[in-house]
Enzyme design. Structure first.
Site, PDB file in Angstrom:
ATOM      1  N   SER A   1       0.822  -1.198   0.000  1.00  0.00           N
ATOM      2  CA  SER A   1       0.000   0.000   0.000  1.00  0.00           C
ATOM      3  C   SER A   1       0.861   1.256   0.000  1.00  0.00           C
ATOM      4  O   SER A   1       1.630   1.472  -0.937  1.00  0.00           O
ATOM      5  CB  SER A   1      -0.965  -0.052   1.196  1.00  0.00           C
ATOM      6  OG  SER A   1      -1.994   0.889   1.064  1.00  0.00           O
TER       7      SER A   1
ATOM      8  N   ASP B   1      -9.953  -3.664  -5.769  1.00  0.00           N
ATOM      9  CA  ASP B   1      -9.397  -2.984  -4.597  1.00  0.00           C
ATOM     10  C   ASP B   1     -10.268  -1.776  -4.242  1.00  0.00           C
ATOM     11  O   ASP B   1     -10.395  -0.841  -5.035  1.00  0.00           O
ATOM     12  CB  ASP B   1      -7.966  -2.527  -4.899  1.00  0.00           C
ATOM     13  CG  ASP B   1      -7.220  -2.035  -3.662  1.00  0.00           C
ATOM     14  OD1 ASP B   1      -7.835  -1.329  -2.833  1.00  0.00           O
ATOM     15  OD2 ASP B   1      -6.038  -2.345  -3.544  1.00  0.00           O
TER      16      ASP B   1
ATOM     17  N   HIS C   1      -8.040  -5.109  -0.719  1.00  0.00           N
ATOM     18  CA  HIS C   1      -6.833  -4.310  -0.519  1.00  0.00           C
ATOM     19  C   HIS C   1      -5.936  -5.014   0.496  1.00  0.00           C
ATOM     20  O   HIS C   1      -6.292  -5.139   1.665  1.00  0.00           O
ATOM     21  CB  HIS C   1      -7.206  -2.916  -0.012  1.00  0.00           C
ATOM     22  CG  HIS C   1      -6.030  -2.000   0.170  1.00  0.00           C
ATOM     23  ND1 HIS C   1      -5.446  -1.332  -0.887  1.00  0.00           N
ATOM     24  CD2 HIS C   1      -5.326  -1.647   1.270  1.00  0.00           C
ATOM     25  CE1 HIS C   1      -4.438  -0.600  -0.448  1.00  0.00           C
ATOM     26  NE2 HIS C   1      -4.342  -0.781   0.870  1.00  0.00           N
TER      27      HIS C   1
END
Length: 318
Positions: A147, A267, A296
């Site tokens: 991320s 996502d 995610h």
């Protein structure tokens, strides 16, 4: 089933979600809240930075190691998050050492300086890579970012002529920070935003005890936090300047290190539609593994440990 722009050289079993985790939010939340963390002995280290601050590292040093994986966590995460510890455990299984990096304010204690961490703080990546070169001489070094950590990793790879990494993997990276931040204000995503904000504001208030002149946060969104706090505190004019300077999408075309991008097409936090697909297709150093499902940093699949095994197997492939 995975969709590929360019077939990875070591593609493992395609990702298929377990039957009860077909929803992207279930994938995301279940992985975050209920994942089993494999026990792993690690050495907690403090290393200095050029600006007289400290970085906290959690290191597992394998005897006769085959290489070293340096792992960067996501927004308001740490090296104790399930996705870091379990990836380190997979590295152990395959004979590789690993380093879990805690961004500033994300370790066991607050850092020394006024600054925190952010999506483009690649100077700390440089510090860790140089440290790893000294600690593990003549060993291949791999970078893995999740991320926010993936965004900064891609930026680091693209902005440096010699980043010092042999291969890299970015998982669920936000290619466009501004669109990603605004996306958190929509629907169910507001739950994630409130979680992130609560943690960020608590750290800001704690740090104000040492630096009482730090600004107060008066907003209600992550965009406003970055506009009032993150941006100005780290030398940017505002959130827009911060996002436009640090978004990883603009650096993908300059990456000259073999890099795998892993991302779910569903996502909910960092939609894949924000990625610069043409740039990715034109850079032969980039390989992609874009799955239909996965959320995610979720990827709860029928095959257990699918994500970690895919990451490590790709990194160690020739």
């Amino acid at each position: 089933m995975a969709t590929l722009l360019r077939t990875p050289s070591a593609l493992q079993t395609p990702f298929n979600p377990v039957w009860w985790a077909g929803n992207p939010h279930v994938q995301t939340i279940w992985a975050s809240k209920f994942s089993t963390i494999h026990p792993l002995d690690r050495q907690h280290l403090l290393i200095p930075t050029p600006d007289d601050d400290l970085l906290e590292l959690d290191v597992h040093h394998m005897p006769n190691t085959k290489g070293v994986a340096i792992i960067f966590h996501g927004l308001e995460g740490s090296a104790n998050r399930h996705y870091v510890v379990n990836l380190m455990a997979e590295c152990v299984r395959m004979g590789y050492s690993s380093v879990g990096v805690n961004f500033r304010t994300c370790g066991n204690e607050l850092n020394r300086t006024r600054t925190f961490y952010h999506s483009g703080a690649t100077y700390d990546y440089e510090t860790v890579v140089q440290w790893a070169k000294q600690q593990f001489p003549d060993q291949p070094l791999f970078g893995i970012g999740f991320s926010l950590g993936g965004n900064a990793l891609l930026k680091y790879l693209g902005e440096r002529e010699d980043p010092g990494l042999d291969k890299a993997v970015a998982i669920s990276a936000p290619f466009d920070l501004e669109r990603g931040s605004l996306n958190l204000q929509k629907g169910v995503n507001q739950l994630y935003e409130r979680h992130f904000l609560s943690s960020l504001v608590a750290k800001l208030n704690l740090k104000r005890k040492t630096y009482p002149d730090l600004p107060l946060f008066t907003g209600t969104t992550l965009y406003e936090f970055d506009d009032q706090i993150t941006g100005p505190l780290h030398g940017f004019r505002d959130a827009h300047h911060y996002y436009s300077t640090c978004s990883s999408g603009q650096f993908l075309g300059s990456i000259d290190t073999p890099t795998l991008l892993i991302h779910s097409r569903e996502d909910p936090l960092t939609p894949l539609e924000y990625a610069p697909h043409r740039v990715i297709e034109q850079n032969v150093m980039l390989e992609t593994l874009f799955t239909k499902k996965g959320g995610h940093v979720g990827f709860i699949g029928k095959q257990k440990n699918w994500l970690n095994r895919t990451i490590v197997n790709w990194l160690i492939s020739s």
